[in-house]
Design a protein around this motif. Sequence first.
Motif, PDB file in Angstrom:
ATOM      1  N   HIS A 154       0.818  -1.220   0.000  1.00  0.00           N
ATOM      2  CA  HIS A 154       0.000   0.000   0.000  1.00  0.00           C
ATOM      3  C   HIS A 154       0.847   1.263   0.000  1.00  0.00           C
ATOM      4  O   HIS A 154       0.337   2.365  -0.262  1.00  0.00           O
ATOM      5  CB  HIS A 154      -0.958   0.001   1.202  1.00  0.00           C
ATOM      6  N   GLU A 155       2.155   1.155   0.283  1.00  0.00           N
ATOM      7  CA  GLU A 155       3.032   2.322   0.253  1.00  0.00           C
ATOM      8  C   GLU A 155       3.681   2.522  -1.113  1.00  0.00           C
ATOM      9  O   GLU A 155       4.373   3.519  -1.328  1.00  0.00           O
ATOM     10  CB  GLU A 155       4.120   2.168   1.328  1.00  0.00           C
ATOM     11  N   LYS A 156       3.474   1.607  -2.018  1.00  0.00           N
ATOM     12  CA  LYS A 156       4.067   1.699  -3.355  1.00  0.00           C
ATOM     13  C   LYS A 156       3.392   2.838  -4.124  1.00  0.00           C
ATOM     14  O   LYS A 156       2.174   2.845  -4.307  1.00  0.00           O
ATOM     15  CB  LYS A 156       3.880   0.358  -4.078  1.00  0.00           C
ATOM     16  N   ASP A 157       4.195   3.803  -4.597  1.00  0.00           N
ATOM     17  CA  ASP A 157       3.615   4.973  -5.267  1.00  0.00           C
ATOM     18  C   ASP A 157       4.094   5.139  -6.710  1.00  0.00           C
ATOM     19  O   ASP A 157       3.695   6.083  -7.393  1.00  0.00           O
ATOM     20  CB  ASP A 157       3.904   6.250  -4.477  1.00  0.00           C
ATOM     21  N   ILE A 158       4.974   4.259  -7.179  1.00  0.00           N
ATOM     22  CA  ILE A 158       5.395   4.279  -8.579  1.00  0.00           C
ATOM     23  C   ILE A 158       4.765   3.083  -9.276  1.00  0.00           C
ATOM     24  O   ILE A 158       4.963   1.942  -8.862  1.00  0.00           O
ATOM     25  CB  ILE A 158       6.933   4.216  -8.707  1.00  0.00           C
ATOM     26  N   HIS A 159       3.982   3.349 -10.318  1.00  0.00           N
ATOM     27  CA  HIS A 159       3.259   2.284 -11.005  1.00  0.00           C
ATOM     28  C   HIS A 159       3.604   2.300 -12.491  1.00  0.00           C
ATOM     29  O   HIS A 159       3.581   3.357 -13.126  1.00  0.00           O
ATOM     30  CB  HIS A 159       1.750   2.449 -10.821  1.00  0.00           C
ATOM     31  N   TRP A 160       3.922   1.139 -13.018  1.00  0.00           N
ATOM     32  CA  TRP A 160       4.213   1.008 -14.450  1.00  0.00           C
ATOM     33  C   TRP A 160       2.914   0.766 -15.208  1.00  0.00           C
ATOM     34  O   TRP A 160       2.487   1.588 -16.011  1.00  0.00           O
ATOM     35  CB  TRP A 160       5.217  -0.123 -14.673  1.00  0.00           C
ATOM     36  N   ILE A 161       2.248  -0.357 -14.957  1.00  0.00           N
ATOM     37  CA  ILE A 161       0.916  -0.608 -15.523  1.00  0.00           C
ATOM     38  C   ILE A 161      -0.067  -0.080 -14.492  1.00  0.00           C
ATOM     39  O   ILE A 161      -0.521  -0.806 -13.594  1.00  0.00           O
ATOM     40  CB  ILE A 161       0.715  -2.105 -15.810  1.00  0.00           C
ATOM     41  N   ALA A 162      -0.379   1.199 -14.605  1.00  0.00           N
ATOM     42  CA  ALA A 162      -0.999   1.955 -13.518  1.00  0.00           C
ATOM     43  C   ALA A 162      -2.307   1.354 -13.013  1.00  0.00           C
ATOM     44  O   ALA A 162      -2.481   1.176 -11.801  1.00  0.00           O
ATOM     45  CB  ALA A 162      -1.217   3.401 -13.960  1.00  0.00           C
ATOM     46  N   SER A 163      -3.246   1.047 -13.915  1.00  0.00           N
ATOM     47  CA  SER A 163      -4.563   0.585 -13.469  1.00  0.00           C
ATOM     48  C   SER A 163      -4.452  -0.716 -12.672  1.00  0.00           C
ATOM     49  O   SER A 163      -5.107  -0.881 -11.630  1.00  0.00           O
ATOM     50  CB  SER A 163      -5.481   0.385 -14.678  1.00  0.00           C
ATOM     51  N   LEU A 164      -3.625  -1.638 -13.136  1.00  0.00           N
ATOM     52  CA  LEU A 164      -3.464  -2.925 -12.453  1.00  0.00           C
ATOM     53  C   LEU A 164      -2.743  -2.754 -11.120  1.00  0.00           C
ATOM     54  O   LEU A 164      -3.180  -3.287 -10.089  1.00  0.00           O
ATOM     55  CB  LEU A 164      -2.690  -3.884 -13.354  1.00  0.00           C
ATOM     56  N   GLU A 165      -1.660  -2.003 -11.123  1.00  0.00           N
ATOM     57  CA  GLU A 165      -0.836  -1.895  -9.927  1.00  0.00           C
ATOM     58  C   GLU A 165      -1.495  -1.049  -8.840  1.00  0.00           C
ATOM     59  O   GLU A 165      -1.316  -1.317  -7.647  1.00  0.00           O
ATOM     60  CB  GLU A 165       0.536  -1.340 -10.299  1.00  0.00           C
ATOM     61  N   ARG A 166      -2.269  -0.039  -9.219  1.00  0.00           N
ATOM     62  CA  ARG A 166      -2.997   0.742  -8.211  1.00  0.00           C
ATOM     63  C   ARG A 166      -4.028  -0.140  -7.506  1.00  0.00           C
ATOM     64  O   ARG A 166      -4.226  -0.043  -6.294  1.00  0.00           O
ATOM     65  CB  ARG A 166      -3.696   1.939  -8.859  1.00  0.00           C
ATOM     66  N   GLY A 167      -4.679  -1.012  -8.298  1.00  0.00           N
ATOM     67  CA  GLY A 167      -5.646  -1.930  -7.707  1.00  0.00           C
ATOM     68  C   GLY A 167      -4.992  -2.861  -6.709  1.00  0.00           C
ATOM     69  O   GLY A 167      -5.517  -3.084  -5.611  1.00  0.00           O
ATOM     70  N   MET A 168      -3.828  -3.399  -7.064  1.00  0.00           N
ATOM     71  CA  MET A 168      -3.123  -4.301  -6.143  1.00  0.00           C
ATOM     72  C   MET A 168      -2.661  -3.557  -4.900  1.00  0.00           C
ATOM     73  O   MET A 168      -2.689  -4.111  -3.791  1.00  0.00           O
ATOM     74  CB  MET A 168      -1.946  -4.959  -6.862  1.00  0.00           C
ATOM     75  N   SER A 169      -2.233  -2.309  -5.055  1.00  0.00           N
ATOM     76  CA  SER A 169      -1.817  -1.520  -3.897  1.00  0.00           C
ATOM     77  C   SER A 169      -2.984  -1.279  -2.944  1.00  0.00           C
ATOM     78  O   SER A 169      -2.819  -1.318  -1.722  1.00  0.00           O
ATOM     79  CB  SER A 169      -1.235  -0.172  -4.352  1.00  0.00           C
ATOM     80  N   ARG A 170      -4.159  -1.027  -3.497  1.00  0.00           N
ATOM     81  CA  ARG A 170      -5.339  -0.818  -2.652  1.00  0.00           C
ATOM     82  C   ARG A 170      -5.701  -2.091  -1.893  1.00  0.00           C
ATOM     83  O   ARG A 170      -6.032  -2.060  -0.708  1.00  0.00           O
ATOM     84  CB  ARG A 170      -6.529  -0.341  -3.494  1.00  0.00           C
ATOM     85  N   PHE A 171      -5.646  -3.230  -2.578  1.00  0.00           N
ATOM     86  CA  PHE A 171      -5.977  -4.496  -1.930  1.00  0.00           C
ATOM     87  C   PHE A 171      -4.949  -4.908  -0.882  1.00  0.00           C
ATOM     88  O   PHE A 171      -5.219  -5.783  -0.052  1.00  0.00           O
ATOM     89  CB  PHE A 171      -6.119  -5.607  -2.972  1.00  0.00           C
TER      90      PHE A 171
END
Length: 355
Positions: A154-171
């Motif tokens: 959840h602390e990860k703030d740099i995303h390459w494939i943004a939509s997928l990685e933001r979802g994983m960070s939220r979960f």
Amino acid sequence: MKPASQTSALGYFTWAFITTAAGLALGAWLGWTTTGTLGGMATVFFVCTVLAVLEISLSFDNAIVNANKLKEMTPVWQHRFLTWGIVIAVFGMRIVFPLLIVVIAANIGPIDALVLAASRPEEYARIMHEAHLPIAAFGGTFLMMVGLKFFFDHEKDIHWIASLERGMSRFATIKGVEIAFVLVLILVFSSFLHGEEATTFVYCSIYGLLTFLAVEVVGGLLDASQQTMSAAARGGLGAFIYLEVLDASFSFDGVIGAFALTQNLFVIAIGLGIGAMYVRSMTIMLVEKGTLAEYRYLEHGAFYAILILSVIMYCQTLVHIPEVITGLGGAALIGISLWSSIRHNRRERSEHVNA
């Protein structure tokens, strides 16, 4: 280690080049002594070369993940990993590990296993291939947890494939979500296996999961123990253990795949040992030159490659997948992530100039 400003890119690979020359010369000598012909010598020389290339292609992501962990370690433990660690990687995983598998599977002693490798390589290779399912289940699960841990943060703030990685960070705020995901995959893949194979797959996968969790717990305790650990050891021993288990998991696929090219344990050790030295050199270069910071998506590509490798290892329990696909797939992902990083850097420079 010399400062990055004093070392050229090729300079980092000096020992790798020396090892390559020595290893290929040893391979040629081994080919000559075992066959007594120039053709046999050339064949062994060629196999050693192919195995080294295979190991390098499979280990791009390993070097990047090693560098990611090493940058958090103290200089003392960095040095220990790059010295002791490479000895464990070359001799432990490329020689001792295949012998240990045969010792356990055939219920024979280490000396007998070594004699079997030298005198009956076909039987030795057969035992190694029969051990592929539990190794793939264990290694695949461990690597999958490594990859998921990077993205479920959840602390990860740099995303390459943004939509997928933001979802994983939220979960990631849901405790144990990555463990639940892996357990579901274990059940799915085990459903395609039958009888003893299914049981073996489940048990070995669980062992892989427990090993990852144990390494995380032990590493955290070792690194966080302010009272019992010296300042030099803090932030190092736990990471050292983690990297050694990680290297072992990466090595499973290369060691097993090597038997498709040759059944000679000593040729395999030479070829994969050469490749391991290039991984060490790449790791040092990435740490000293700060490449991971400069190319922001390079880590992402490596961890996606790890996830794909883990799924491939699971799939290999059902169908054969050539190791060249595994290596090229991982290298392609890392190449794309590097290209994306370069584009991002150019875009930022352009915006800065225009501003």
